[in-house]
Design an enzyme around this catalytic site. Structure first.
Site, short mmCIF file in Angstrom:
data_model
loop_
_atom_site.label_atom_id
_atom_site.label_comp_id
_atom_site.label_asym_id
_atom_site.label_seq_id
_atom_site.Cartn_x
_atom_site.Cartn_y
_atom_site.Cartn_z
N LYS A 116 0.92 -0.91 -0.02
CA LYS A 116 -0.03 0.08 -0.32
C LYS A 116 0.98 1.58 -0.04
O LYS A 116 0.33 2.63 -0.70
CB LYS A 116 -0.85 0.02 1.06
CG LYS A 116 -2.20 -1.22 1.58
CD LYS A 116 -3.12 -0.95 1.67
CE LYS A 116 -3.92 -1.90 1.81
NZ LYS A 116 -3.63 -3.49 2.36
N GLU A 200 -2.75 6.09 7.84
CA GLU A 200 -3.38 7.50 7.19
C GLU A 200 -4.45 8.15 8.50
O GLU A 200 -4.45 7.87 9.30
CB GLU A 200 -4.58 6.77 6.64
CG GLU A 200 -3.49 6.00 5.13
CD GLU A 200 -4.75 5.09 4.23
OE1 GLU A 200 -6.21 5.11 4.96
OE2 GLU A 200 -4.87 4.75 3.22
N HIS A 235 -13.35 -3.28 9.90
CA HIS A 235 -12.99 -2.74 8.22
C HIS A 235 -13.47 -3.93 7.28
O HIS A 235 -12.59 -4.42 6.07
CB HIS A 235 -11.53 -2.91 8.70
CG HIS A 235 -11.33 -1.77 8.90
ND1 HIS A 235 -10.94 -0.36 9.21
CD2 HIS A 235 -10.18 -1.91 10.82
CE1 HIS A 235 -11.16 0.42 9.73
NE2 HIS A 235 -10.07 -0.53 10.75
N ARG A 297 -7.31 -7.98 -8.33
CA ARG A 297 -7.77 -9.85 -8.33
C ARG A 297 -9.46 -9.33 -8.56
O ARG A 297 -10.56 -8.10 -8.24
CB ARG A 297 -8.56 -10.61 -6.81
CG ARG A 297 -8.09 -9.16 -5.92
CD ARG A 297 -8.00 -10.30 -4.61
NE ARG A 297 -8.23 -9.51 -3.23
CZ ARG A 297 -9.16 -9.25 -2.77
NH1 ARG A 297 -10.46 -9.39 -3.81
NH2 ARG A 297 -9.62 -8.37 -1.77
#
Length: 636
Positions: A116, A200, A235, A297
């Site tokens: 990421k 983040e 999440h 994917r």
């Protein structure tokens, strides 16, 4: 075109791929572990190859075994599904090096988006807006803590590898950072063999918007519009829909164009998803939507995109992998109607959503409505084991009339499903869909956590559910065949009293030992769907499953947290023990952490007291309901 396809996965996604392959005239090969020897995907495929013991690390995650199975059966291509090895660039390259077709993006594209932190840097260069945060190489606790303090709390810790909500923690206070970082890293290491993280800024009114993209080897890249996946728990997505509510055409055009730029930046081929986080405090606006990550994917939620576009994404994958161009160009794609999907899991919402395991004595996932699509990898007699993700099915509804109709129809469809004795989130899903704020879509990713207590509370069964069970007892004369469905008509029971006069009240006991009083049904009483299992009658009621019996169920007096006994809620591995015998503890204090079904579960003290017994040890395997510790309450 590919002539024979090996599916390097299991469960519902394997069954989903097999269905499209069969429609295209492609022979299929399934792979399976010991735990999946009798699984649905094994029975549906044309051939099946055993690849090892039950743990995924010894079977589904061993690329050499999967490639060998493809060679053994003469398969020409490998489809990885999602999860497992689907985003493993090394495995993709090994498949290609073996002379096989890899149904997925190029290894270089997977690598580019696999971490990421690196992906965010690449997206900045491609002109894609990204969330403020820290993606530096310095992974020391001190540096990460300093960066988190500078960003400001709440802050989100995310594993740089993987996905599915694993290795992610929201940190609300500075004093919690180090403990949450340790837990996040441990989970990431176990799931992805990589414990590096990024930070983040936590968006205060976040919505999770993602865009389906598709590329081919001829330089074409298109988008298939957006999905909204804002309803999440830990999440992990729970409800997904397309198109995103409240999305105006201008914002849609900008976010989808950004997604296409992102895909082109890594020379993308095949199906992929660009995930964004939106600050929805003032509605959806293009200048408040930020790139989070790319999933290289097929996504779990791909059916809602298929429903609104009329495209079979698995067919597209197989055609593009065979060298064909994308079947449709951008101006040939459009949105038609509304689609919504619910993920049905084997878990107990009333117990913190702990996964549930066991044999499915009842598994009725076929609602009698033409607007419902069900994707599943299990059926009656199947096993939910502790080795894999506890998803039972995905239930999808499409409407050409309105989003409100799609939501209502999905709730109706879920109420028609029945699963027993494994615990599920069916009732929780129905409650969620019935929320007024859901219909108005006045919500964000924190909605479930903010309303958790009301969403997981089990209501008392309706009178008609009790009357249904009563009628089945009468009809069956107390003798049941497991899994037999009984939708009884009271009209056939005239004269039957079961120790109660018509128009009087009677009592049945539910699975929790609670006495439920109700009015004996009239002759013309309308009844609900019901099933028999053992000596109980199972009645689905608004998504909740009730097991009624004539006498209280036995075994309800076992040790529990109320006695101070800390029981293993499922089979798993103890990965951390925070206390020792003799330690004083406070209510809610973490005692140990159990890992099961790829997730961590903290076990806490039920009240203030002292640890008088401790049988758990770090690294130890435990069985369900094993006593791991005993806390003696503090003397008043």
């Amino acid at each position: 075109m590919i002539s024979k396809l090996l599916i390097a996965n299991r469960g519902e996604i394997a069954c989903r791929i097999i269905r499209t392959a069969r429609e295209m005239g492609i022979a299929t090969v399934a792979v399976y572990s010991d735990a999946d020897a009798k699984a649905l995907h094994v029975r549906q495929a044309d051939e099946a190859v055993h690849i090892g013991p039950s743990p995924a690390a010894e079977s589904y995650l061993v690329g050499e075994k999967i490639i060998a199975a493809a060679k053994q059966t003469g398969a020409k291509a490998i489809h990885p599904g999602y999860g497992f090895l689907s985003e493993n660039a090394g495995f993709a390259q090994a498949v290609i090096d073996a002379g096989l077709i890899w149904v997925g993006p190029k290894p270089s594209s997977i690598d580019a988006m696999g971490l990421k932190d690196a992906a965010k840097k690449l997206m900045r260069e491609a002109g894609v807006p990204v969330t403020p945060g820290y993606e530096g190489e310095d992974q020391s606790v001190e540096r990460l803590k300093k960066e988190a303090d500078a960003i400001g709390y709440p802050v989100l810790i995310k594993a740089v590898a993987g996905g599915g909500g694993k290795g992610m923690r929201k940190v609300d206070k500075a004093e919690n950072f180090e403990a949450d970082l340790e837990s996040c890293r441990r989970e990431a290491k176990a799931s992805f063999s990589n414990d590096e993280v990024l930070l983040e800024k936590w968006i205060t009114s976040p919505r999770h918007i993602e865009v389906q993209v598709f590329g081919d080897s001829h330089g074409n890249v298109v988008h298939l519009f957006e999905r909204d996946c804002s309803l999440q728990r830990r999440h992990q997505k729970v409800i997904e829909e397309a198109p995103a509510p409240g999305m105006d055409e201008a914002t849609r055009e900008e976010i989808c164009a950004a997604a296409v730029r992102a895909a082109k930046a890594v020379d993308y081929e095949g199906a992929g998803t660009i995930e964004f986080i939106a600050d929805a405090s003032e509605g959806l606006r293009a200048d408040r939507i930020f790139f989070m990550e790319m999933n290289t994917r097929l996504q779990v939620e791909h059916p809602v995109t298929e429903e609104i576009t009329g495209v079979d994404l698995v067919e597209w994958q197989l055609r593009v992998a065979s060298g064909e161009p994308i079947p449709l160009q951008q101006d040939e794609l459009s949105i038609n109607g509304w689609a919504i999907e619910a993920r049905l899991y084997a878990e107990d919402p009333a117990k913190g959503f702990l996964p549930s395991t066991g044999r499915l004595e009842i598994c009725d996932l076929d609602p009698p409505f033409p607007f419902v699509r069900v994707e599943t990898g299990v059926d009656v007699g199947g096993e939910i084991t502790p080795y894999y993700d506890p998803m039972i099915a995905k239930v999808i509804v499409w409407s050409d009339h309105s989003r409100e109709e799609a939501v209502s129809d999905l709730a109706t469809a879920l109420c028609e499903c029945a699963v027993w004795p494994v615990s599920t989130n069916l009732g929780f899903l129905v409650r969620l869909l019935e929320q007024e704020r859901f219909y108005e879509f006045d919500l964000d990713t924190g909605f479930i956590d903010q309303n958790l207590e009301s969403l997981v509370a089990r209501p008392a069964p309706h009178q008609v559910a009790l009357q249904t069970a009563w009628s089945v007892f009468a009809k069956a004369d107390h003798s049941f065949d497991t899994r037999q469905e009984n939708v009884a008509s009271v009209n056939s029971l005239q004269g039957f009293r079961l120790n109660a006069d018509r128009n009087s009240t009677a009592v049945l006991f539910d699975q929790f030992g609670q006495a439920q009083r109700f009015e004996v049904p009239e002759d013309d009483q309308l009844l609900m769907k019901a099933y028999t299992a053992g000596t109980s009658v199972i009645v689905p009621d608004s998504g909740f499953q009730y097991a009624f019996s004539l006498t209280p169920p036995i075994g309800l007096g076992a040790a529990s947290a109320a006695d101070g006994a800390i029981l293993a809620p499922m089979p798993g591995k103890v990965i951390a023990v925070d206390v020792a015998e003799g330690d004083a503890v406070t209510a809610g204090q973490r005692l140990m952490v159990l890992e099961a079904m790829k997730m961590e579960h903290a076990l806490t003290a039920p009240f203030d007291g002292t640890v008088t017994e401790l049988s758990a040890a770090t690294g130890g395997q435990v069985q369900v309901e094993a006593v791991l510790a005993v806390v003696e309450p503090k003397e008043e």
